[in-house]
Scaffold this motif. Structure first.
Motif, PDB file in Angstrom:
ATOM      1  N   LEU A  72      -7.498 -11.061   2.924  1.00  0.00           N
ATOM      2  CA  LEU A  72      -8.092  -9.726   2.966  1.00  0.00           C
ATOM      3  C   LEU A  72      -7.887  -9.042   1.621  1.00  0.00           C
ATOM      4  N   GLU A  73      -8.669  -8.009   1.379  1.00  0.00           N
ATOM      5  CA  GLU A  73      -8.526  -7.242   0.145  1.00  0.00           C
ATOM      6  C   GLU A  73      -7.236  -6.428   0.199  1.00  0.00           C
ATOM      7  N   ALA A  74      -6.504  -6.405  -0.914  1.00  0.00           N
ATOM      8  CA  ALA A  74      -5.244  -5.653  -0.985  1.00  0.00           C
ATOM      9  C   ALA A  74      -5.535  -4.162  -1.038  1.00  0.00           C
ATOM     10  N   THR A  75      -4.741  -3.398  -0.281  1.00  0.00           N
ATOM     11  CA  THR A  75      -4.889  -1.939  -0.265  1.00  0.00           C
ATOM     12  C   THR A  75      -3.659  -1.251  -0.823  1.00  0.00           C
ATOM     13  N   LYS A  76      -2.532  -1.992  -0.889  1.00  0.00           N
ATOM     14  CA  LYS A  76      -1.280  -1.413  -1.367  1.00  0.00           C
ATOM     15  C   LYS A  76      -0.574  -2.401  -2.276  1.00  0.00           C
ATOM     16  N   GLY A  77       0.212  -1.866  -3.180  1.00  0.00           N
ATOM     17  CA  GLY A  77       1.058  -2.682  -4.027  1.00  0.00           C
ATOM     18  C   GLY A  77       2.493  -2.219  -3.870  1.00  0.00           C
ATOM     19  N   CYS A  78       3.437  -3.050  -4.280  1.00  0.00           N
ATOM     20  CA  CYS A  78       4.851  -2.678  -4.222  1.00  0.00           C
ATOM     21  C   CYS A  78       5.485  -3.085  -5.541  1.00  0.00           C
ATOM     22  N   THR A  79       5.976  -2.103  -6.281  1.00  0.00           N
ATOM     23  CA  THR A  79       6.564  -2.371  -7.592  1.00  0.00           C
ATOM     24  C   THR A  79       7.852  -3.169  -7.453  1.00  0.00           C
ATOM     25  N   GLU A  80       8.648  -2.869  -6.406  1.00  0.00           N
ATOM     26  CA  GLU A  80       9.916  -3.578  -6.210  1.00  0.00           C
ATOM     27  C   GLU A  80       9.685  -5.044  -5.852  1.00  0.00           C
ATOM     28  N   CYS A  81       8.679  -5.316  -4.970  1.00  0.00           N
ATOM     29  CA  CYS A  81       8.375  -6.694  -4.560  1.00  0.00           C
ATOM     30  C   CYS A  81       7.478  -7.399  -5.575  1.00  0.00           C
ATOM     31  N   LYS A  82       6.839  -6.634  -6.485  1.00  0.00           N
ATOM     32  CA  LYS A  82       5.893  -7.149  -7.472  1.00  0.00           C
ATOM     33  C   LYS A  82       4.763  -7.933  -6.798  1.00  0.00           C
ATOM     34  N   SER A  83       4.200  -7.343  -5.730  1.00  0.00           N
ATOM     35  CA  SER A  83       3.143  -7.997  -4.964  1.00  0.00           C
ATOM     36  C   SER A  83       2.136  -6.980  -4.469  1.00  0.00           C
ATOM     37  N   SER A  84       0.922  -7.484  -4.150  1.00  0.00           N
ATOM     38  CA  SER A  84      -0.123  -6.655  -3.550  1.00  0.00           C
ATOM     39  C   SER A  84      -0.312  -7.089  -2.101  1.00  0.00           C
ATOM     40  N   PHE A  85      -0.536  -6.121  -1.209  1.00  0.00           N
ATOM     41  CA  PHE A  85      -0.598  -6.364   0.225  1.00  0.00           C
ATOM     42  C   PHE A  85      -1.835  -5.718   0.847  1.00  0.00           C
ATOM     43  N   CYS A  86      -2.316  -6.287   1.954  1.00  0.00           N
ATOM     44  CA  CYS A  86      -3.247  -5.563   2.816  1.00  0.00           C
ATOM     45  C   CYS A  86      -2.381  -4.679   3.724  1.00  0.00           C
ATOM     46  N   ASN A  87      -2.997  -3.816   4.520  1.00  0.00           N
ATOM     47  CA  ASN A  87      -2.220  -2.896   5.366  1.00  0.00           C
ATOM     48  C   ASN A  87      -1.292  -3.639   6.324  1.00  0.00           C
ATOM     49  N   GLU A  88      -1.820  -4.672   6.992  1.00  0.00           N
ATOM     50  CA  GLU A  88      -1.027  -5.404   7.988  1.00  0.00           C
ATOM     51  C   GLU A  88       0.154  -6.132   7.352  1.00  0.00           C
ATOM     52  N   CYS A  89      -0.086  -6.799   6.233  1.00  0.00           N
ATOM     53  CA  CYS A  89       1.003  -7.526   5.562  1.00  0.00           C
ATOM     54  C   CYS A  89       2.050  -6.573   4.998  1.00  0.00           C
ATOM     55  N   PHE A  90       1.611  -5.402   4.529  1.00  0.00           N
ATOM     56  CA  PHE A  90       2.571  -4.426   4.022  1.00  0.00           C
ATOM     57  C   PHE A  90       3.519  -4.000   5.141  1.00  0.00           C
ATOM     58  N   PRO A 105       4.813   2.608  -1.677  1.00  0.00           N
ATOM     59  CA  PRO A 105       3.560   1.887  -1.946  1.00  0.00           C
ATOM     60  C   PRO A 105       2.822   2.474  -3.143  1.00  0.00           C
ATOM     61  N   THR A 106       2.187   1.595  -3.910  1.00  0.00           N
ATOM     62  CA  THR A 106       1.400   1.975  -5.083  1.00  0.00           C
ATOM     63  C   THR A 106       0.010   1.363  -4.931  1.00  0.00           C
ATOM     64  N   PRO A 107      -0.937   1.737  -5.779  1.00  0.00           N
ATOM     65  CA  PRO A 107      -2.237   1.058  -5.730  1.00  0.00           C
ATOM     66  C   PRO A 107      -2.065  -0.421  -6.072  1.00  0.00           C
ATOM     67  N   PRO A 108      -2.878  -1.306  -5.490  1.00  0.00           N
ATOM     68  CA  PRO A 108      -2.731  -2.738  -5.773  1.00  0.00           C
ATOM     69  C   PRO A 108      -3.064  -3.055  -7.226  1.00  0.00           C
ATOM     70  N   THR A 109      -2.338  -3.997  -7.811  1.00  0.00           N
ATOM     71  CA  THR A 109      -2.568  -4.410  -9.197  1.00  0.00           C
ATOM     72  C   THR A 109      -2.078  -5.835  -9.376  1.00  0.00           C
ATOM     73  N   LEU A 110      -2.488  -6.458 -10.452  1.00  0.00           N
ATOM     74  CA  LEU A 110      -2.024  -7.809 -10.754  1.00  0.00           C
ATOM     75  C   LEU A 110      -0.871  -7.797 -11.748  1.00  0.00           C
ATOM     76  N   THR A 111      -0.688  -6.691 -12.457  1.00  0.00           N
ATOM     77  CA  THR A 111       0.399  -6.573 -13.430  1.00  0.00           C
ATOM     78  C   THR A 111       1.312  -5.433 -13.004  1.00  0.00           C
ATOM     79  N   PHE A 112       2.507  -5.764 -12.595  1.00  0.00           N
ATOM     80  CA  PHE A 112       3.461  -4.742 -12.153  1.00  0.00           C
ATOM     81  C   PHE A 112       4.426  -4.441 -13.276  1.00  0.00           C
TER      82      PHE A 112
END
Length: 196
Positions: A72-90, A105-112
């Motif tokens: 699924l498309e990522a809707t959230k990011g986590c700076t501590e986990c350095k990963s992007s998540f969809c709502n359910e996975c978050f 939670p932060t906006p999703p990104t590929l570079t944390f």
């Protein structure tokens, strides 16, 4: 009085100036009385930045890194986990009542990038410490007239000075800990003796 006009203090020899650190060499540059208002706008650079922002917004979607196919498309990011998540996975990886639930939670990104402290007023990263106000300030705060006559140092040097002060205080406390423990033991013995 004669020779004065509103906004000008009588007898002021030097007009108030504002200095700003040069982005290239970090030396303070005098901006004059008007401060940032006296600088010219670089319209070409502004247009390039605006086009870049638009291409970023249109670019390919960032996918959730934890979904099983189909992702699924990522809707959230986590700076501590350095990963992007969809709502359910978050929700799954940040369960309520755990330490990870505290992650913001932060906006999703590929570079944390590591999250720096931000100025609440200007939403800029803080780079200096105002000794007079005893607070962190960003470049814009530093240029504003609020801090013109204040003692401002870079965050790193303020951090090192405060760290040294705390280290000395902690060393003093730890060195006097044995004396305090001995006094407590003597007082407890006195209490027992008095009760007897």
């Amino acid at each position: 009085g004669f020779g004065t006009y509103p906004g000008r203090k009588r007898g002021a020899v030097h007009p108030q100036t504002v200095s700003f650190p040069c982005p290239a060499c970090q030396r303070d540059v005098d901006l004059g009385e008007r401060g940032l208002g006296s600088l010219f706008r670089n319209l070409t650079l502004e247009r390039v930045v605006e086009r870049y922002r638009q291409t970023i917004n249109i670019s390919a979607a960032i996918m959730c890194q934890f979904c099983k196919p189909p992702q699924l498309e990522a809707t959230k990011g986590c700076t501590e986990c350095k990963s992007s998540f969809c709502n359910e996975c978050f929700k799954l990886y940040h369960p309520w009542g755990t330490q990870k639930a505290q992650h913001e939670p932060t906006p999703p990104t590929l570079t944390f990038r590591p999250k720096g402290l931000m100025c609440p007023e200007h939403k800029e990263e803080v780079t200096h410490y105002c000794k007079t106000c005893q607070r962190l300030v960003c470049q814009l705060c530093r240029v504003r007239r609020t801090h013109t006559s204040h003692k401002i140092t870079p965050v790193l040097s303020a951090y090192q000075a405060l760290r040294e002060k705390l280290t000395k205080s902690l060393a003093y406390i730890l060195s006097s800990q044995d004396t305090v423990q001995t006094q407590i033991a003597e007082l407890e013995e006195t209490v027992k003796h008095t009760e007897v």
